[in-house]
Design a protein around this motif. Structure first.
Motif, PDB file in Angstrom:
ATOM      1  N   TYR A 175      -6.191   0.595  -3.742  1.00  0.00           N
ATOM      2  CA  TYR A 175      -7.628   0.748  -3.558  1.00  0.00           C
ATOM      3  C   TYR A 175      -8.403   0.450  -4.837  1.00  0.00           C
ATOM      4  CZ  TYR A 175      -5.146   3.506  -0.101  1.00  0.00           C
ATOM      5  OH  TYR A 175      -4.238   3.928   0.847  1.00  0.00           O
ATOM      6  N   SER A 176      -7.922  -0.542  -5.579  1.00  0.00           N
ATOM      7  CA  SER A 176      -8.571  -0.978  -6.812  1.00  0.00           C
ATOM      8  C   SER A 176      -8.299  -2.470  -6.999  1.00  0.00           C
ATOM      9  CB  SER A 176      -8.034  -0.187  -8.015  1.00  0.00           C
ATOM     10  OG  SER A 176      -6.715  -0.597  -8.329  1.00  0.00           O
ATOM     11  N   THR A 183       0.831  -1.207   0.000  1.00  0.00           N
ATOM     12  CA  THR A 183       0.000   0.000   0.000  1.00  0.00           C
ATOM     13  C   THR A 183       0.859   1.248   0.000  1.00  0.00           C
ATOM     14  OG1 THR A 183      -1.687  -1.205   1.261  1.00  0.00           O
ATOM     15  CG2 THR A 183      -1.870   1.190   1.194  1.00  0.00           C
ATOM     16  N   SER A 227      -6.748  -2.964  -0.684  1.00  0.00           N
ATOM     17  CA  SER A 227      -8.014  -3.034  -1.429  1.00  0.00           C
ATOM     18  C   SER A 227      -8.882  -1.800  -1.230  1.00  0.00           C
ATOM     19  CB  SER A 227      -8.789  -4.288  -1.002  1.00  0.00           C
ATOM     20  OG  SER A 227      -9.208  -4.171   0.338  1.00  0.00           O
ATOM     21  N   GLY A 228      -8.775  -1.168  -0.084  1.00  0.00           N
ATOM     22  CA  GLY A 228      -9.638  -0.029   0.202  1.00  0.00           C
ATOM     23  C   GLY A 228     -10.968  -0.426   0.802  1.00  0.00           C
ATOM     24  N   ASN A 229     -11.353  -1.715   0.653  1.00  0.00           N
ATOM     25  CA  ASN A 229     -12.552  -2.277   1.295  1.00  0.00           C
ATOM     26  C   ASN A 229     -13.829  -1.516   0.955  1.00  0.00           C
ATOM     27  OD1 ASN A 229     -10.642  -3.956   2.604  1.00  0.00           O
ATOM     28  ND2 ASN A 229     -10.388  -2.408   4.209  1.00  0.00           N
ATOM     29  N   MET A 230     -13.970  -1.134  -0.297  1.00  0.00           N
ATOM     30  CA  MET A 230     -15.179  -0.424  -0.718  1.00  0.00           C
ATOM     31  C   MET A 230     -16.242  -1.435  -1.135  1.00  0.00           C
ATOM     32  SD  MET A 230     -13.594   2.773  -2.886  1.00  0.00           S
ATOM     33  CE  MET A 230     -12.379   1.769  -3.749  1.00  0.00           C
ATOM     34  N   ALA A 272       0.298   3.449  -3.267  1.00  0.00           N
ATOM     35  CA  ALA A 272      -0.643   4.531  -2.966  1.00  0.00           C
ATOM     36  C   ALA A 272      -0.350   5.739  -3.854  1.00  0.00           C
ATOM     37  CB  ALA A 272      -0.545   4.907  -1.493  1.00  0.00           C
ATOM     38  N   THR A 309     -14.311  -3.054  -4.201  1.00  0.00           N
ATOM     39  CA  THR A 309     -13.032  -3.690  -3.879  1.00  0.00           C
ATOM     40  C   THR A 309     -13.098  -4.505  -2.594  1.00  0.00           C
ATOM     41  OG1 THR A 309     -12.247  -1.741  -2.654  1.00  0.00           O
ATOM     42  CG2 THR A 309     -11.743  -1.841  -5.014  1.00  0.00           C
TER      43      THR A 309
END
Length: 277
Positions: free
Chosen positions: A138-139, A116, A219-222, A120, A226
């Motif tokens: 984050y993707s 990350t 991953s960002g955990n969205m 980033a 993601t």
């Protein structure tokens, strides 16, 4: 006594089989059975609504797609690395050989934090890719890179022993008979390596599906974008929804088992074809 069957030093088949089944039951079968029993607390409608929720389906898509892509990349570059380590001599070879095992020894959370920080938008590589419109952290791309990192040793260490045991005389004979080196690789070398390569891919794929520590940071955990399935299972557990968590895990388990079964069947058929030839 003459004619008597010699006794083995190690336990016989019956005792060995008993210990094997007992060990597998304690370590593998009973925990897996607990997943089925816990899921059985849900009615069919509750189970179906849980596993077909839009957020759950999106997490399955992210986990399986990124694990499959990472497995394919590792199959190609893992074969290349194993080939270089076996067929060539160069300074620093032992160091590179040791670095292959680094993802095994490195805590997955440390790997996730490091990746990350690098990818980033303000990281070393991310700051270069961001102006080009390439978003890694984050993707799904970042998730795939993390899974490539943790899955590479499975392919290298599976293919490497097979390469070491291969007889070079077969390749040399093919070249002497007029086959180009690329054709020799495709027709002689690759068929011998394919079962091991499939095994390495299967191991990397299975590890990628269940990976949590190295992925959760990058991953960002969205949700719906993601979020990976292991994170969603952890979320369910934190909400004390144990039946829902096991239902999601059950689908993940069944699909993973079917994929591994398919790969094992392909591997068996390739081995059988190689023996018959």
């Amino acid at each position: 006594m003459k004619g008597s069957k010699p006794r083995n030093v190690l336990p016989g088949f019956g005792l060995s089989l008993g210990f094997t089944l007992f060990y597998l039951s304690i370590i593998v079968l009973i925990p897996l059975a607990a997943v089925f029993f816990k899921t059985a607390e849900l009615s069919w409608s509750e189970f179906w609504s849980t596993v077909t929720n839009a957020r759950v389906l999106a997490s399955y898509r992210v986990s399986f797609t990124t694990a499959f892509l990472a497995g394919l990349v590792n199959a190609v570059f893992g074969l290349l690395i194993a080939w270089v380590l076996v067929r060539y001599r160069f300074p620093g070879k032992k160091l590179i050989d040791s670095l292959v095992d680094l993802p095994f020894a490195l805590p997955t959370a440390v790997a996730g934090i490091a990746l990350t920080a690098i990818y980033a938008p303000n990281g070393w590589i991310g700051s270069i890719l961001e102006p080009l419109g390439v978003k890694v952290a984050y993707s799904p791309i970042g998730i795939t890179i993390a899974l490539i990192f943790i899955g590479l040793p499975f392919v290298v260490r599976t293919v490497q022993p097979v390469l070491q045991d291969m007889e070079k005389e077969t390749e040399e004979a093919a070249v002497m008979l007029g086959a180009y080196r690329l054709r020799t690789f495709w027709k002689v070398v690759l068929p011998e390596l394919m079962p091991a390569l499939l095994t390495g891919f299967a191991l990397a794929f299975a590890r990628g599906i269940g990976e949590y520590g190295s992925v959760v940071f990058i991953s960002g955990n969205m949700p719906l974008k993601t979020e990976i399935t292991p994170l969603l299972i952890m979320t369910k557990l934190e909400q004390y929804d144990y039946a829902g968590a096991t239902a999601i895990a059950l689908v993940l388990l069944v699909v993973s088992f079917l994929m591994l079964l398919l790969i094992n069947i392909l591997q068996w058929r390739m081995n059988r074809r190689t023996v018959s030839d």
